[in-house]
Design a protein around this motif. Structure first.
Motif, short mmCIF file in Angstrom:
data_model
loop_
_atom_site.label_atom_id
_atom_site.label_comp_id
_atom_site.label_asym_id
_atom_site.label_seq_id
_atom_site.Cartn_x
_atom_site.Cartn_y
_atom_site.Cartn_z
N ALA A 1 0.82 -1.21 0.00
CA ALA A 1 0.00 0.00 0.00
C ALA A 1 0.86 1.26 0.00
CB ALA A 1 -0.92 -0.01 1.22
N ARG A 2 1.98 1.19 0.68
CA ARG A 2 2.87 2.35 0.75
C ARG A 2 3.59 2.58 -0.57
NH1 ARG A 2 4.22 1.56 5.56
NH2 ARG A 2 5.96 0.09 5.29
N TRP A 3 3.93 1.49 -1.24
CA TRP A 3 4.68 1.60 -2.50
C TRP A 3 3.99 0.79 -3.59
CZ3 TRP A 3 7.48 5.47 -1.51
CH2 TRP A 3 8.14 5.62 -0.29
N PRO A 4 2.87 1.31 -4.13
CA PRO A 4 2.14 0.55 -5.15
C PRO A 4 2.97 0.40 -6.43
CG PRO A 4 1.24 2.78 -4.93
CD PRO A 4 2.23 2.59 -3.81
N TRP A 5 2.87 -0.77 -7.04
CA TRP A 5 3.54 -1.02 -8.30
C TRP A 5 3.04 -0.05 -9.36
CZ3 TRP A 5 7.24 -4.30 -7.17
CH2 TRP A 5 7.03 -5.37 -6.32
N ASN A 6 3.82 0.12 -10.41
CA ASN A 6 3.34 0.84 -11.58
C ASN A 6 2.14 0.06 -12.11
OD1 ASN A 6 2.93 1.58 -14.37
ND2 ASN A 6 4.97 2.50 -14.36
N ARG A 7 0.96 0.69 -12.08
CA ARG A 7 -0.27 -0.06 -12.37
C ARG A 7 -0.32 -0.56 -13.81
NH1 ARG A 7 -3.72 3.21 -15.12
NH2 ARG A 7 -3.33 5.46 -15.08
N ARG A 8 0.35 0.15 -14.73
CA ARG A 8 0.34 -0.30 -16.12
C ARG A 8 1.29 -1.47 -16.36
NH1 ARG A 8 2.78 2.92 -19.03
NH2 ARG A 8 3.45 4.50 -17.55
N SER A 9 2.25 -1.64 -15.46
CA SER A 9 3.33 -2.60 -15.72
C SER A 9 3.26 -3.86 -14.88
CB SER A 9 4.68 -1.91 -15.48
OG SER A 9 4.84 -0.79 -16.30
N ALA A 10 2.82 -3.74 -13.63
CA ALA A 10 2.91 -4.87 -12.71
C ALA A 10 2.21 -6.13 -13.21
CB ALA A 10 2.38 -4.46 -11.34
N PRO A 11 1.05 -6.02 -13.87
CA PRO A 11 0.39 -7.27 -14.29
C PRO A 11 1.23 -8.14 -15.21
CG PRO A 11 -1.14 -5.42 -14.41
CD PRO A 11 0.22 -4.84 -14.15
N THR A 12 2.18 -7.57 -15.90
CA THR A 12 2.96 -8.36 -16.87
C THR A 12 4.46 -8.36 -16.59
OG1 THR A 12 3.02 -6.41 -18.31
CG2 THR A 12 1.29 -8.05 -18.73
N SER A 13 4.91 -7.70 -15.54
CA SER A 13 6.35 -7.57 -15.34
C SER A 13 6.85 -8.08 -14.00
CB SER A 13 6.78 -6.09 -15.50
OG SER A 13 6.09 -5.27 -14.58
N LEU A 14 5.99 -8.64 -13.18
CA LEU A 14 6.43 -9.30 -11.96
C LEU A 14 6.81 -10.75 -12.28
CD1 LEU A 14 3.77 -7.93 -9.45
CD2 LEU A 14 6.14 -7.17 -9.74
N ALA A 15 7.69 -11.32 -11.47
CA ALA A 15 8.25 -12.65 -11.76
C ALA A 15 7.18 -13.68 -12.02
CB ALA A 15 9.15 -13.08 -10.60
N GLU A 16 6.09 -13.62 -11.25
CA GLU A 16 5.05 -14.63 -11.36
C GLU A 16 4.15 -14.44 -12.59
OE1 GLU A 16 3.97 -11.67 -8.02
OE2 GLU A 16 5.74 -12.66 -8.85
N ASN A 17 4.31 -13.31 -13.28
CA ASN A 17 3.43 -13.01 -14.40
C ASN A 17 4.14 -12.92 -15.75
OD1 ASN A 17 1.37 -12.69 -12.48
ND2 ASN A 17 1.76 -10.50 -12.28
#
Length: 481
Positions: free
Chosen positions: A156-172
Protein backbone atom coordinates in the motif's frame (compact mmCIF):
# COMPACT_ATOMS: atom_id res chain seq x y z
CA UNK A 1 -10.39 12.40 -16.64
CA UNK A 2 -7.09 14.27 -16.22
CA UNK A 3 -4.80 13.96 -19.23
CA UNK A 4 -1.20 13.99 -18.04
CA UNK A 5 1.70 16.09 -19.34
CA UNK A 6 -0.33 18.58 -21.41
CA UNK A 7 -2.67 20.64 -19.21
CA UNK A 8 -1.43 24.27 -19.04
CA UNK A 9 -1.81 24.50 -15.26
CA UNK A 10 0.30 21.34 -14.90
CA UNK A 11 2.93 22.42 -17.42
CA UNK A 12 3.57 25.83 -15.88
CA UNK A 13 5.16 24.69 -12.58
CA UNK A 14 7.41 22.37 -14.60
CA UNK A 15 8.27 25.27 -16.92
CA UNK A 16 9.27 27.47 -14.00
CA UNK A 17 11.58 24.71 -12.73
CA UNK A 18 13.04 24.09 -16.21
CA UNK A 19 13.68 27.77 -16.86
CA UNK A 20 15.40 28.21 -13.50
CA UNK A 21 17.60 25.20 -14.25
CA UNK A 22 18.55 26.87 -17.54
CA UNK A 23 19.42 30.10 -15.77
CA UNK A 24 16.43 32.22 -16.85
CA UNK A 25 14.70 34.63 -14.48
CA UNK A 26 11.11 33.48 -14.03
CA UNK A 27 10.60 35.12 -10.64
CA UNK A 28 7.95 37.59 -11.89
CA UNK A 29 6.05 34.78 -13.65
CA UNK A 30 6.08 32.63 -10.52
CA UNK A 31 4.82 35.56 -8.43
CA UNK A 32 1.88 36.14 -10.78
CA UNK A 33 0.99 32.46 -10.72
CA UNK A 34 1.16 32.15 -6.94
CA UNK A 35 -0.81 35.38 -6.43
CA UNK A 36 -3.62 33.98 -8.59
CA UNK A 37 -3.75 30.82 -6.50
CA UNK A 38 -1.68 28.58 -8.75
CA UNK A 39 0.40 25.74 -7.28
CA UNK A 40 4.15 26.18 -7.74
CA UNK A 41 4.89 22.50 -7.06
CA UNK A 42 5.25 20.46 -10.27
CA UNK A 43 2.96 17.41 -10.25
CA UNK A 44 5.12 14.30 -9.96
CA UNK A 45 3.01 12.16 -12.28
CA UNK A 46 2.13 14.82 -14.82
CA UNK A 47 -1.27 16.00 -13.64
CA UNK A 48 -2.60 17.83 -10.60
CA UNK A 49 -5.58 16.29 -8.77
CA UNK A 50 -8.23 18.60 -10.23
CA UNK A 51 -8.52 20.83 -13.29
CA UNK A 52 -7.92 24.55 -12.91
CA UNK A 53 -10.67 27.12 -13.27
CA UNK A 54 -11.02 28.63 -16.74
CA UNK A 55 -9.42 31.85 -15.52
CA UNK A 56 -6.45 30.10 -13.93
CA UNK A 57 -5.95 27.92 -17.00
CA UNK A 58 -5.98 31.00 -19.23
CA UNK A 59 -3.35 32.60 -17.01
CA UNK A 60 -1.22 29.46 -17.25
CA UNK A 61 -1.30 29.67 -21.05
CA UNK A 62 -0.34 33.38 -20.90
CA UNK A 63 2.57 32.65 -18.57
CA UNK A 64 3.76 29.71 -20.69
CA UNK A 65 3.83 32.05 -23.68
CA UNK A 66 5.78 34.57 -21.62
CA UNK A 67 8.29 31.92 -20.56
CA UNK A 68 8.76 30.82 -24.18
CA UNK A 69 9.51 34.43 -25.08
CA UNK A 70 12.22 34.92 -22.46
CA UNK A 71 15.77 35.32 -23.78
CA UNK A 72 17.45 32.01 -24.48
CA UNK A 73 19.95 30.90 -21.84
CA UNK A 74 23.62 31.52 -22.45
CA UNK A 75 24.83 28.95 -24.97
CA UNK A 76 28.48 28.83 -23.92
CA UNK A 77 29.49 25.19 -23.71
CA UNK A 78 25.98 23.95 -24.53
CA UNK A 79 25.38 24.20 -28.29
CA UNK A 80 21.88 23.78 -29.61
CA UNK A 81 22.72 22.92 -33.21
CA UNK A 82 24.37 19.93 -34.83
CA UNK A 83 27.16 21.84 -36.60
CA UNK A 84 28.47 23.30 -33.34
CA UNK A 85 28.20 19.93 -31.64
CA UNK A 86 29.97 18.12 -34.47
CA UNK A 87 32.87 20.57 -34.31
CA UNK A 88 33.87 19.07 -30.94
CA UNK A 89 34.06 15.46 -32.14
CA UNK A 90 37.23 13.48 -32.90
CA UNK A 91 38.32 13.40 -36.54
CA UNK A 92 38.91 9.64 -36.46
CA UNK A 93 37.73 6.65 -34.45
CA UNK A 94 39.75 3.58 -33.47
CA UNK A 95 36.91 1.12 -32.97
CA UNK A 96 36.34 -1.91 -35.23
CA UNK A 97 33.48 -1.54 -37.68
CA UNK A 98 32.62 -5.18 -38.32
CA UNK A 99 29.70 -6.32 -36.20
CA UNK A 100 28.49 -9.83 -35.46
CA UNK A 101 24.81 -10.75 -35.55
CA UNK A 102 25.17 -12.23 -32.05
CA UNK A 103 26.13 -8.82 -30.66
CA UNK A 104 23.08 -7.14 -32.23
CA UNK A 105 20.86 -9.92 -30.93
CA UNK A 106 22.35 -9.43 -27.47
CA UNK A 107 21.67 -5.70 -27.64
CA UNK A 108 17.95 -6.25 -28.31
CA UNK A 109 17.67 -8.92 -25.62
CA UNK A 110 19.59 -6.88 -23.08
CA UNK A 111 17.46 -3.81 -23.73
CA UNK A 112 14.31 -5.81 -23.14
CA UNK A 113 15.59 -7.55 -20.00
CA UNK A 114 16.75 -4.32 -18.37
CA UNK A 115 13.53 -2.55 -19.24
CA UNK A 116 11.40 -5.41 -17.93
CA UNK A 117 13.30 -5.50 -14.64
CA UNK A 118 12.61 -1.81 -14.05
CA UNK A 119 8.97 -1.69 -15.19
CA UNK A 120 7.10 -2.55 -11.97
CA UNK A 121 8.98 0.01 -9.84
CA UNK A 122 8.95 2.96 -12.23
CA UNK A 123 8.19 6.11 -10.17
CA UNK A 124 8.87 4.35 -6.85
CA UNK A 125 11.73 6.14 -5.05
CA UNK A 126 14.95 4.42 -4.17
CA UNK A 127 14.07 3.84 -0.52
CA UNK A 128 10.70 2.38 -1.52
CA UNK A 129 12.37 -0.05 -3.91
CA UNK A 130 14.67 -1.19 -1.13
CA UNK A 131 11.76 -1.65 1.29
CA UNK A 132 9.95 -3.86 -1.25
CA UNK A 133 13.06 -5.96 -1.84
CA UNK A 134 13.84 -6.37 1.85
CA UNK A 135 10.23 -7.35 2.56
CA UNK A 136 10.28 -10.04 -0.13
CA UNK A 137 13.75 -11.36 0.77
CA UNK A 138 15.35 -10.11 -2.45
CA UNK A 139 17.74 -7.43 -1.22
CA UNK A 140 20.15 -6.72 -2.79
CA UNK A 141 18.37 -6.91 -6.14
CA UNK A 142 19.47 -9.97 -8.15
CA UNK A 143 16.23 -11.19 -9.71
CA UNK A 144 12.84 -10.06 -11.04
CA UNK A 145 10.51 -8.26 -8.65
CA UNK A 146 7.67 -10.25 -7.09
CA UNK A 147 4.49 -9.53 -5.16
CA UNK A 148 4.68 -12.91 -3.44
CA UNK A 149 5.31 -12.48 0.25
CA UNK A 150 4.99 -8.67 0.08
CA UNK A 151 3.22 -7.43 3.22
CA UNK A 152 0.01 -5.53 2.53
CA UNK A 153 1.22 -2.40 4.32
CA UNK A 154 4.38 -2.24 2.17
CA UNK A 155 2.36 -2.81 -1.00
CA UNK A 156 0.00 0.00 0.00
CA UNK A 157 2.87 2.35 0.75
CA UNK A 158 4.68 1.60 -2.50
CA UNK A 159 2.14 0.55 -5.15
CA UNK A 160 3.54 -1.02 -8.30
CA UNK A 161 3.34 0.84 -11.58
CA UNK A 162 -0.27 -0.06 -12.37
CA UNK A 163 0.34 -0.30 -16.12
CA UNK A 164 3.33 -2.60 -15.72
CA UNK A 165 2.91 -4.87 -12.71
CA UNK A 166 0.39 -7.27 -14.29
CA UNK A 167 2.96 -8.36 -16.87
CA UNK A 168 6.35 -7.57 -15.34
CA UNK A 169 6.43 -9.30 -11.96
CA UNK A 170 8.25 -12.65 -11.76
CA UNK A 171 5.05 -14.63 -11.36
CA UNK A 172 3.43 -13.01 -14.40
CA UNK A 173 6.19 -12.60 -17.02
CA UNK A 174 5.28 -14.28 -20.30
CA UNK A 175 7.24 -12.52 -23.01
CA UNK A 176 8.23 -8.87 -23.18
CA UNK A 177 5.22 -6.60 -22.61
CA UNK A 178 4.78 -3.33 -24.45
CA UNK A 179 6.88 -0.39 -23.30
CA UNK A 180 7.75 2.97 -24.84
CA UNK A 181 11.45 2.16 -24.39
CA UNK A 182 11.01 -0.65 -26.93
CA UNK A 183 8.35 1.07 -29.05
CA UNK A 184 10.75 3.88 -29.90
CA UNK A 185 13.45 1.39 -30.87
CA UNK A 186 10.95 -0.26 -33.21
CA UNK A 187 10.00 3.10 -34.64
CA UNK A 188 13.65 4.00 -35.29
CA UNK A 189 14.04 0.69 -37.11
CA UNK A 190 10.98 1.50 -39.22
CA UNK A 191 12.24 5.01 -40.03
CA UNK A 192 15.54 3.58 -41.24
CA UNK A 193 13.87 0.83 -43.26
CA UNK A 194 11.50 3.33 -44.86
CA UNK A 195 13.71 6.39 -45.43
CA UNK A 196 17.29 5.13 -45.11
CA UNK A 197 20.07 7.04 -43.41
CA UNK A 198 19.07 10.36 -44.94
CA UNK A 199 15.84 10.58 -42.96
CA UNK A 200 14.91 13.99 -41.58
CA UNK A 201 13.37 15.18 -38.33
CA UNK A 202 10.17 15.66 -40.30
CA UNK A 203 10.28 11.96 -41.28
CA UNK A 204 10.55 11.02 -37.61
CA UNK A 205 7.63 13.29 -36.74
CA UNK A 206 5.51 11.82 -39.52
CA UNK A 207 6.34 8.31 -38.32
CA UNK A 208 5.01 9.26 -34.90
CA UNK A 209 1.74 10.45 -36.39
CA UNK A 210 1.43 7.45 -38.71
CA UNK A 211 2.46 4.66 -36.35
CA UNK A 212 2.62 5.76 -32.70
CA UNK A 213 -0.60 6.00 -30.66
CA UNK A 214 -0.76 9.30 -28.79
CA UNK A 215 -1.54 7.51 -25.54
CA UNK A 216 1.79 5.68 -25.72
CA UNK A 217 3.92 8.83 -25.45
CA UNK A 218 4.70 10.90 -22.36
CA UNK A 219 6.38 14.11 -21.15
CA UNK A 220 8.26 15.85 -23.99
CA UNK A 221 7.01 13.39 -26.60
CA UNK A 222 3.39 14.04 -25.65
CA UNK A 223 3.95 17.80 -25.85
CA UNK A 224 5.69 17.46 -29.22
CA UNK A 225 2.90 15.20 -30.47
CA UNK A 226 0.37 17.84 -29.46
CA UNK A 227 2.43 20.50 -31.20
CA UNK A 228 2.49 18.41 -34.37
CA UNK A 229 -1.30 18.19 -34.26
CA UNK A 230 -1.40 21.97 -33.87
CA UNK A 231 0.51 22.27 -37.14
CA UNK A 232 4.03 22.97 -35.90
CA UNK A 233 7.05 21.33 -37.54
CA UNK A 234 10.38 20.30 -35.97
CA UNK A 235 12.30 21.83 -34.29
CA UNK A 236 9.46 24.16 -33.20
CA UNK A 237 7.66 21.08 -31.87
CA UNK A 238 10.31 20.84 -29.16
CA UNK A 239 10.04 24.45 -28.07
CA UNK A 240 6.41 25.45 -27.61
CA UNK A 241 5.08 25.00 -24.07
CA UNK A 242 7.54 22.15 -23.49
CA UNK A 243 9.03 22.17 -20.00
CA UNK A 244 10.27 18.62 -20.54
CA UNK A 245 12.69 19.62 -23.30
CA UNK A 246 15.70 18.48 -21.24
CA UNK A 247 14.18 15.33 -19.82
CA UNK A 248 15.00 11.71 -20.64
CA UNK A 249 12.63 11.04 -23.57
CA UNK A 250 15.06 11.41 -26.47
CA UNK A 251 17.69 9.39 -24.62
CA UNK A 252 15.48 6.28 -24.79
CA UNK A 253 14.93 6.48 -28.56
CA UNK A 254 18.33 6.15 -30.19
CA UNK A 255 20.01 2.78 -29.57
CA UNK A 256 19.13 1.49 -33.04
CA UNK A 257 21.00 4.39 -34.67
CA UNK A 258 24.10 3.12 -32.92
CA UNK A 259 23.53 -0.53 -33.73
CA UNK A 260 23.39 0.20 -37.46
CA UNK A 261 26.64 2.21 -37.27
CA UNK A 262 29.04 -0.20 -35.53
CA UNK A 263 32.27 1.49 -34.53
CA UNK A 264 31.11 4.91 -35.79
CA UNK A 265 29.74 6.89 -32.85
CA UNK A 266 29.78 10.07 -34.93
CA UNK A 267 27.41 8.70 -37.57
CA UNK A 268 25.14 7.30 -34.87
CA UNK A 269 25.10 10.63 -33.06
CA UNK A 270 24.07 12.52 -36.19
CA UNK A 271 21.08 10.27 -36.73
CA UNK A 272 20.17 10.54 -33.05
CA UNK A 273 20.30 14.33 -33.17
CA UNK A 274 17.80 14.43 -36.05
CA UNK A 275 15.44 12.24 -34.05
CA UNK A 276 15.93 14.07 -30.75
CA UNK A 277 15.20 17.56 -32.02
CA UNK A 278 11.56 16.65 -32.67
CA UNK A 279 11.01 16.94 -28.92
CA UNK A 280 14.16 18.02 -27.08
CA UNK A 281 16.87 20.67 -26.88
CA UNK A 282 20.37 20.89 -25.40
CA UNK A 283 20.82 18.27 -22.63
CA UNK A 284 17.74 16.40 -23.79
CA UNK A 285 19.38 15.97 -27.20
CA UNK A 286 22.83 15.36 -25.69
CA UNK A 287 21.37 12.33 -23.91
CA UNK A 288 20.21 10.99 -27.26
CA UNK A 289 23.58 11.34 -28.99
CA UNK A 290 25.37 9.95 -25.92
CA UNK A 291 23.33 6.74 -25.93
CA UNK A 292 23.56 6.35 -29.71
CA UNK A 293 27.33 6.69 -29.58
CA UNK A 294 27.58 4.15 -26.77
CA UNK A 295 25.35 1.79 -28.75
CA UNK A 296 27.62 2.14 -31.79
CA UNK A 297 30.60 1.18 -29.66
CA UNK A 298 28.93 -1.54 -27.58
CA UNK A 299 28.38 -3.84 -30.56
CA UNK A 300 32.11 -3.96 -31.38
CA UNK A 301 33.99 -2.91 -28.22
CA UNK A 302 35.91 -5.27 -25.96
CA UNK A 303 34.92 -3.59 -22.70
CA UNK A 304 32.63 -1.05 -21.10
CA UNK A 305 35.32 1.63 -20.82
CA UNK A 306 35.55 1.82 -24.61
CA UNK A 307 31.78 2.28 -24.69
CA UNK A 308 31.80 5.06 -22.11
CA UNK A 309 34.70 6.75 -23.88
CA UNK A 310 32.77 6.77 -27.14
CA UNK A 311 29.71 8.24 -25.50
CA UNK A 312 31.66 11.03 -23.85
CA UNK A 313 33.48 11.84 -27.09
CA UNK A 314 30.31 13.10 -28.80
CA UNK A 315 29.23 15.36 -25.94
CA UNK A 316 30.01 19.07 -25.81
CA UNK A 317 32.95 18.88 -23.38
CA UNK A 318 32.07 21.99 -21.36
CA UNK A 319 28.38 21.12 -20.92
CA UNK A 320 26.78 20.25 -17.61
CA UNK A 321 25.64 16.96 -19.15
CA UNK A 322 29.19 15.93 -20.02
CA UNK A 323 30.41 16.86 -16.56
CA UNK A 324 27.59 14.88 -15.01
CA UNK A 325 28.36 11.62 -16.82
CA UNK A 326 32.12 11.96 -16.31
CA UNK A 327 31.68 12.45 -12.56
CA UNK A 328 29.17 9.61 -12.29
CA UNK A 329 31.41 7.26 -14.24
CA UNK A 330 34.28 7.99 -11.88
CA UNK A 331 32.03 7.33 -8.89
CA UNK A 332 30.83 4.00 -10.26
CA UNK A 333 34.35 2.83 -11.01
CA UNK A 334 35.73 3.85 -7.64
CA UNK A 335 34.07 1.35 -5.31
CA UNK A 336 32.14 -1.89 -4.97
CA UNK A 337 29.78 -0.22 -2.48
CA UNK A 338 26.87 0.69 -4.76
CA UNK A 339 24.86 2.31 -1.97
CA UNK A 340 27.66 4.80 -1.40
CA UNK A 341 27.60 5.65 -5.10
CA UNK A 342 23.85 6.19 -4.95
CA UNK A 343 24.14 8.38 -1.87
CA UNK A 344 26.49 10.68 -3.76
CA UNK A 345 24.36 10.72 -6.93
CA UNK A 346 21.30 11.69 -4.92
CA UNK A 347 23.23 14.39 -3.10
CA UNK A 348 24.22 15.90 -6.46
CA UNK A 349 21.07 15.33 -8.51
CA UNK A 350 18.23 14.47 -6.14
CA UNK A 351 16.57 17.85 -6.70
CA UNK A 352 15.74 16.98 -10.31
CA UNK A 353 12.46 15.37 -11.40
CA UNK A 354 12.59 11.59 -11.63
CA UNK A 355 12.30 11.82 -15.45
CA UNK A 356 14.96 14.50 -15.99
CA UNK A 357 17.86 13.56 -18.23
CA UNK A 358 20.87 14.52 -16.09
CA UNK A 359 20.11 12.49 -12.98
CA UNK A 360 19.15 9.44 -15.03
CA UNK A 361 22.20 9.75 -17.27
CA UNK A 362 24.36 9.96 -14.16
CA UNK A 363 22.79 6.76 -12.88
CA UNK A 364 23.38 5.01 -16.22
CA UNK A 365 27.03 6.08 -16.40
CA UNK A 366 27.69 5.06 -12.81
CA UNK A 367 25.98 1.68 -13.20
CA UNK A 368 27.88 0.86 -16.40
CA UNK A 369 31.19 1.68 -14.75
CA UNK A 370 30.24 -0.21 -11.59
CA UNK A 371 28.91 -3.22 -13.50
CA UNK A 372 32.08 -3.60 -15.60
CA UNK A 373 30.16 -5.04 -18.53
CA UNK A 374 28.23 -7.68 -16.59
CA UNK A 375 24.53 -7.51 -17.49
CA UNK A 376 23.10 -8.71 -14.18
CA UNK A 377 25.34 -6.59 -11.97
CA UNK A 378 24.69 -3.54 -14.16
CA UNK A 379 20.91 -3.69 -14.62
CA UNK A 380 20.31 -4.60 -10.98
CA UNK A 381 22.44 -1.66 -9.87
CA UNK A 382 20.74 0.89 -12.09
CA UNK A 383 17.18 -0.27 -11.31
CA UNK A 384 17.80 -0.33 -7.56
CA UNK A 385 18.85 3.30 -7.88
CA UNK A 386 15.31 4.48 -8.63
CA UNK A 387 14.25 7.39 -10.85
CA UNK A 388 13.19 6.26 -14.36
CA UNK A 389 13.90 2.60 -13.73
CA UNK A 390 12.58 1.00 -16.92
CA UNK A 391 14.36 3.51 -19.15
CA UNK A 392 17.71 3.34 -17.38
CA UNK A 393 17.43 -0.43 -17.13
CA UNK A 394 16.83 -0.61 -20.88
CA UNK A 395 19.84 1.56 -21.73
CA UNK A 396 22.20 -0.28 -19.41
CA UNK A 397 20.83 -3.63 -20.55
CA UNK A 398 21.34 -2.73 -24.20
CA UNK A 399 24.98 -1.80 -23.67
CA UNK A 400 25.85 -4.85 -21.60
CA UNK A 401 23.79 -7.15 -23.82
CA UNK A 402 25.69 -5.95 -26.86
CA UNK A 403 29.02 -6.42 -25.11
CA UNK A 404 28.17 -10.00 -24.15
CA UNK A 405 26.29 -11.00 -27.29
CA UNK A 406 23.14 -13.12 -27.12
CA UNK A 407 25.17 -16.29 -26.66
CA UNK A 408 26.83 -14.83 -23.57
CA UNK A 409 23.69 -13.70 -21.73
CA UNK A 410 22.44 -15.63 -18.67
CA UNK A 411 19.46 -17.80 -19.62
CA UNK A 412 17.45 -16.71 -16.58
CA UNK A 413 17.39 -13.13 -17.86
CA UNK A 414 16.58 -14.14 -21.44
CA UNK A 415 14.23 -17.13 -21.21
CA UNK A 416 11.26 -15.25 -19.67
CA UNK A 417 11.26 -12.93 -22.71
CA UNK A 418 10.17 -15.96 -24.80
CA UNK A 419 11.53 -14.31 -27.93
CA UNK A 420 8.33 -12.26 -28.09
CA UNK A 421 7.75 -8.49 -27.88
CA UNK A 422 4.31 -6.90 -27.54
CA UNK A 423 3.73 -3.56 -29.23
CA UNK A 424 0.85 -1.35 -30.34
CA UNK A 425 2.90 -0.31 -33.40
CA UNK A 426 1.33 -2.08 -36.35
CA UNK A 427 3.41 -4.87 -37.83
CA UNK A 428 5.54 -5.39 -34.74
CA UNK A 429 3.26 -6.98 -32.16
CA UNK A 430 4.59 -10.42 -31.24
CA UNK A 431 7.85 -10.03 -33.14
CA UNK A 432 10.88 -12.05 -32.05
CA UNK A 433 14.14 -10.48 -30.93
CA UNK A 434 15.99 -12.69 -33.40
CA UNK A 435 13.91 -11.18 -36.22
CA UNK A 436 14.65 -7.69 -34.92
CA UNK A 437 18.36 -8.48 -34.86
CA UNK A 438 18.18 -9.77 -38.43
CA UNK A 439 16.48 -6.61 -39.63
CA UNK A 440 18.95 -4.44 -37.73
CA UNK A 441 21.86 -6.37 -39.25
CA UNK A 442 20.45 -5.72 -42.72
CA UNK A 443 20.77 -1.98 -42.07
CA UNK A 444 24.23 -2.07 -40.50
CA UNK A 445 27.23 -0.70 -42.39
CA UNK A 446 29.02 -2.90 -43.19
CA UNK A 447 26.40 -5.66 -42.75
CA UNK A 448 27.44 -8.69 -40.67
CA UNK A 449 27.51 -12.23 -41.96
CA UNK A 450 24.29 -14.21 -41.68
CA UNK A 451 23.84 -15.78 -38.23
CA UNK A 452 24.95 -19.36 -37.92
CA UNK A 453 23.08 -20.24 -34.71
CA UNK A 454 20.69 -17.65 -33.24
CA UNK A 455 20.30 -17.67 -29.45
CA UNK A 456 17.62 -20.25 -28.58
CA UNK A 457 15.41 -17.79 -26.73
CA UNK A 458 12.02 -18.68 -28.17
CA UNK A 459 9.60 -20.31 -25.77
CA UNK A 460 7.66 -23.42 -26.69
CA UNK A 461 5.06 -22.68 -29.30
CA UNK A 462 5.90 -18.99 -29.52
CA UNK A 463 5.53 -19.05 -33.28
CA UNK A 464 7.75 -16.03 -33.84
CA UNK A 465 11.19 -15.55 -35.29
CA UNK A 466 12.80 -15.41 -38.71
CA UNK A 467 10.40 -16.66 -41.33
CA UNK A 468 7.36 -16.45 -39.05
CA UNK A 469 5.85 -13.59 -41.02
CA UNK A 470 5.46 -11.41 -37.91
CA UNK A 471 6.70 -7.87 -38.34
CA UNK A 472 8.40 -8.46 -41.66
CA UNK A 473 10.47 -5.85 -43.44
CA UNK A 474 7.82 -5.62 -46.14
CA UNK A 475 5.21 -4.69 -43.56
CA UNK A 476 7.47 -1.98 -42.22
CA UNK A 477 7.92 -0.48 -45.65
CA UNK A 478 4.32 -0.77 -46.82
CA UNK A 479 2.61 -0.50 -43.48
CA UNK A 480 -0.58 -1.80 -41.94
CA UNK A 481 -2.68 0.98 -40.39
Amino acid sequence: MRITWVQPEDLLPHELAASRDEGRDVGPLAERWAAAGGDLTPPVSGASPAPASPALRALAVELLDAADALPAPAAAGEPDDLAALRATWPATWSLPTTVAYDRLHGAWLGRAAGCLLGKPVEKIPRHGIREILVATGRWPLRDWFTARGLPAEVAARWPWNRRSAPTSLAENIDGMPEDDDLNFALLALRVLETHGRDFTSADVAQAWLDWLPGGRVFTAERVAYRNLLLGLAPPATARRHNPFREWIGAQIRTDVYGWVNPGRPDRAAELAWRDATVSHVRAGAYGAVWVAAMAAAATVATGVDEVLDAGEAVLPPASRFAATVREARALGASTDDWETVLDELYARHGHLHWVHVRNNAALVAAALAYGRGDLERSICAVVSGGWDTDSTGATVGAVTGALAGASGLPERWVAPLRNRLASSIAGFDGIGFDELATRTAALAEPPPAAPADPHPAAGPGSGVGPGSGVGSASEAAGGVR
